[in-house]
Design a protein around this motif. Structure first.
Motif, short mmCIF file in Angstrom:
data_model
loop_
_atom_site.label_atom_id
_atom_site.label_comp_id
_atom_site.label_asym_id
_atom_site.label_seq_id
_atom_site.Cartn_x
_atom_site.Cartn_y
_atom_site.Cartn_z
N ILE A 34 -12.12 12.91 7.01
CA ILE A 34 -12.84 12.74 5.74
C ILE A 34 -12.45 13.84 4.76
O ILE A 34 -12.24 13.59 3.56
N ARG A 35 -12.28 15.05 5.24
CA ARG A 35 -11.89 16.15 4.36
C ARG A 35 -10.49 15.93 3.79
O ARG A 35 -10.24 16.23 2.61
N ARG A 36 -9.58 15.40 4.61
CA ARG A 36 -8.23 15.10 4.10
C ARG A 36 -8.29 14.04 3.00
O ARG A 36 -7.58 14.13 1.99
N ALA A 37 -9.11 13.01 3.22
CA ALA A 37 -9.23 11.95 2.23
C ALA A 37 -9.83 12.48 0.92
O ALA A 37 -9.38 12.12 -0.17
N ARG A 38 -10.81 13.38 1.03
CA ARG A 38 -11.41 13.96 -0.17
C ARG A 38 -10.38 14.72 -1.00
O ARG A 38 -10.40 14.69 -2.23
N ARG A 39 -9.48 15.40 -0.31
CA ARG A 39 -8.49 16.22 -1.01
C ARG A 39 -7.45 15.38 -1.75
O ARG A 39 -6.71 15.92 -2.58
N VAL A 95 -15.99 10.49 0.81
CA VAL A 95 -14.60 10.65 0.38
C VAL A 95 -14.46 10.47 -1.12
O VAL A 95 -13.35 10.54 -1.65
N ALA A 96 -15.58 10.26 -1.82
CA ALA A 96 -15.54 10.03 -3.27
C ALA A 96 -16.40 11.04 -4.01
O ALA A 96 -17.27 10.66 -4.79
N PRO A 97 -16.17 12.36 -3.82
CA PRO A 97 -17.04 13.32 -4.49
C PRO A 97 -16.91 13.28 -6.01
O PRO A 97 -17.89 13.50 -6.73
N ARG A 98 -15.71 12.98 -6.50
CA ARG A 98 -15.50 12.91 -7.95
C ARG A 98 -14.89 11.58 -8.36
O ARG A 98 -14.33 11.45 -9.44
N ILE A 145 0.84 -1.20 0.00
CA ILE A 145 0.00 0.00 0.00
C ILE A 145 0.87 1.25 0.00
O ILE A 145 1.98 1.25 0.53
N ASP A 146 0.35 2.29 -0.62
CA ASP A 146 1.07 3.56 -0.74
C ASP A 146 0.64 4.57 0.31
O ASP A 146 1.38 5.52 0.60
N GLY A 147 -0.55 4.41 0.86
CA GLY A 147 -1.04 5.35 1.85
C GLY A 147 -2.02 4.70 2.79
O GLY A 147 -2.87 3.91 2.38
N LEU A 148 -1.87 5.00 4.09
CA LEU A 148 -2.76 4.45 5.11
C LEU A 148 -3.40 5.63 5.84
O LEU A 148 -2.69 6.51 6.35
N HIS A 149 -4.73 5.65 5.89
CA HIS A 149 -5.46 6.79 6.44
C HIS A 149 -6.40 6.29 7.54
O HIS A 149 -6.98 5.21 7.44
N ALA A 150 -6.55 7.09 8.59
CA ALA A 150 -7.29 6.66 9.77
C ALA A 150 -8.58 7.43 9.94
O ALA A 150 -8.67 8.62 9.61
N LEU A 151 -9.56 6.74 10.49
CA LEU A 151 -10.85 7.35 10.83
C LEU A 151 -11.14 7.02 12.29
O LEU A 151 -11.05 5.85 12.69
N GLY A 152 -11.48 8.02 13.08
CA GLY A 152 -11.82 7.81 14.48
C GLY A 152 -13.31 7.64 14.68
O GLY A 152 -14.11 7.79 13.75
N ASP A 153 -13.71 7.35 15.93
CA ASP A 153 -15.14 7.13 16.23
C ASP A 153 -15.97 8.38 15.96
O ASP A 153 -17.12 8.29 15.53
N GLY A 154 -15.40 9.56 16.20
CA GLY A 154 -16.19 10.77 16.02
C GLY A 154 -16.32 11.24 14.59
O GLY A 154 -17.18 12.09 14.28
N ASP A 155 -15.52 10.68 13.70
CA ASP A 155 -15.54 11.16 12.32
C ASP A 155 -16.84 10.85 11.61
O ASP A 155 -17.30 11.62 10.76
N ARG A 156 -17.44 9.70 11.93
CA ARG A 156 -18.72 9.37 11.29
C ARG A 156 -19.80 10.38 11.69
O ARG A 156 -20.63 10.77 10.86
#
Length: 355
Positions: free
Chosen positions: A109-114, A140-143, A89-100
Motif C-alpha cells: 500500500i505504501r508503494r502504491a501511495r508513492r 492508496v489515494a491520499p491526494r 495497462i502501464d502498471g500492475l501492482h499486487a496486494l497480498g492477504d496480509g496487506d489489508r
C-alpha cells in the motif's frame, strides 16, 4: 442474526475508516484532477480469475481518452498471472492477504501511495459492497480523487460515488459505468487478454485430434453447486463429435478426475496435461468453440475471442453471462434433462458457427 451482526460491523468499520481518513478540501480537487488525470489506478483485489478478466474492458475504455493517461491496476497477488503483460495497462501492482491487516503500514500500500495517482477507482460491486477493498482504495489515494459505487457503507469513503445503472444487470456494463466521472461513456465493453502463441505442449495436444476442428471442453468450476455434472459435458462432446468437432478436455487444480469422467462418456475426447493460463488461452484461441460452466475459463474464452457455450446453474445469467454473439449462455437450473439440453445446445451452436 449473524448476517445482521456482520452488516452492523461493516457499517461501524466503514464509518470509523471514513472519519479517520477524511481530509478537508478533497472535493475541491476533484474537478481539476478529473479533467486531465496523468495516472489512474483501478482497484479490484478479488482472488478470482473471472473477476480480474471482467475488469479488462475498463482498460481499453480509459485508453480511448484523448489524453491517454497511464492506466495502473491493483489486484490480489494470486491473479497477477491473469493480467501480467496486458497491452492496455502501464502498471500492475499486487496486494497480498496480509496487506489489508497491515493497512497503512503495508509495504504494498505504501508503494502504491508513492506512485502519486490522480484518480483511484474502487471497482467494487453495488450488489455486495466490501469494506476492505474500499479502505485499501482510500489508503492508496491520499491526494487522489477516489471514485466508487454509490452504496452504503462504502460510499462514505469515496470522493465521488456513482449510482448503478437502472437498465441493466450486466456486471461489465456496471463496471464501465464507474468511469463516467472521467468522461468515459459506453454501454458495451469487450473482455481482453494478452497475446498468446501455442507452445510445444499446445501443438502436441492439438495434433492428437488429427487436424480436425476442435472444442475446448472445461467441465470444472470453483463451486460444486454452480456447475453441471460431467455427464452433461460428455453429452455435449458426443453431439459435437457427430458434426466432426473433436473435444479437448481441460481442467484446473483438483479437477483431473472430473475431466477423466467427462472424457470417459465421450469416445474420442482427449484429456490434456496440466496447463498454464497461457496454454489454456492458446488452446481456446485455436478452438472452434469452448464449452464450459459459468466460471473463470468462461471469461477467459470470451476474452481471447473463442465462441463460448456456457452452462449456468443457480447464477444470474444476465449479470455474469456474455449475452452477445458469438457466445451462447444456457440456464439449465430447471432443465429436466440437462444432458439432453446440453447436446441440443451444442449441435445448434456448432451449426450456427458453421453457417
Amino acid at each position: 442474526m449473524l448476517k445482521r451482526v456482520e452488516l452492523w460491523a461493516k457499517l461501524v468499520l466503514a464509518w470509523m475508516a471514513a472519519a479517520a481518513l477524511w481530509r478537508p478540501g478533497r472535493r475541491r480537487w476533484a474537478e481539476e484532477k478529473l479533467r486531465a488525470p496523468r495516472r489512474i489506478l483501478l482497484v479490484r483485489i478479488d482472488e478470482r480469475v473471472g473477476e480480474a478478466l471482467l475488469t479488462t474492458p475498463l482498460f481499453r475504455a480509459l485508453r480511448r481518452r484523448a489524453d491517454r493517461p497511464e492506466v495502473h491496476v491493483l489486484v490480489h497477488r494470486k491473479v497477477m498471472r491473469v493480467l501480467r503483460g496486458h497491452p492496455d495497462i502501464d502498471g500492475l501492482h499486487a496486494l497480498g492477504d496480509g496487506d489489508r491487516l497491515l493497512g497503512p503500514l503495508s509495504p504494498a500500500i505504501r508503494r502504491a501511495r508513492r506512485r502519486g495517482f490522480d484518480v483511484v477507482v474502487n471497482c467494487a460491486s453495488w450488489e455486495a459492497p466490501s469494506v476492505g477493498p474500499a479502505i485499501v482504495s482510500r489508503l492508496v489515494a491520499p491526494r487522489a480523487v477516489l471514485i466508487g459505487p454509490q452504496v452504503a457503507p462504502i460510499r462514505w469513503l469515496h470522493d465521488l460515488s456513482v449510482p448503478r445503472l437502472a437498465d441493466t444487470r450486466s456486471e461489465v456494463r456496471q463496471r464501465l459505468h464507474l468511469l463516467t466521472p472521467l468522461g468515459v461513456e459506453g454501454s458495451e465493453g469487450a473482455l481482453s487478454f494478452r497475446a498468446v502463441e501455442p507452445d510445444e505442449m499446445v501443438r502436441r495436444i492439438v495434433a492428437r485430434i488429427d487436424g480436425r476442428p476442435y472444442a475446448v471442453v472445461n467441465p470444472g468450476g470453483r463451486l460444486d453447486e454452480r456447475r453441471v455434472g460431467p455427464e452433461v459435458f460428455s453429452a455435449a462432446a458426443r453431439a459435437l463429435a457427430e458434426v466432426g468437432i473433436g473435444s479437448i478436455v481441460t481442467w484446473g487444480p483438483g479437477e483431473e478426475d472430473l475431466a477423466h469422467r467427462c472424457a470417459e462418456g465421450a469416445p474420442g475426447a482427449c484429456v490434456v496435461p496440466p496447463t498454464s493460463i497461457d496454454q489454456l488461452a492458446a488452446l481456446m484461441r485455436g478452438a472452434r468453440l469452448t464449452v464450459c460452466n459459468n466460471t473463470g475459463p468462461m471469461h477467459l474464452s470470451v476474452a481471447v475471442g473463442a465462441p463460448t457455450l456456457a452452462f449456468f446453474v443457480r447464477m444470474e445469467m444476465a449479470r455474469w453471462g456474455h449475452m452477445h454473439a458469438p457466445h451462447r449462455m444456457i440456464d439449465v437450473t430447471s432443465a429436466e434433462d440437462p444432458a439432453a439440453e446440453a447436446a441440443r445446445a451444442a449441435r445448434a451452436f456448432a451449426a450456427a458457427l458453421s453457417g
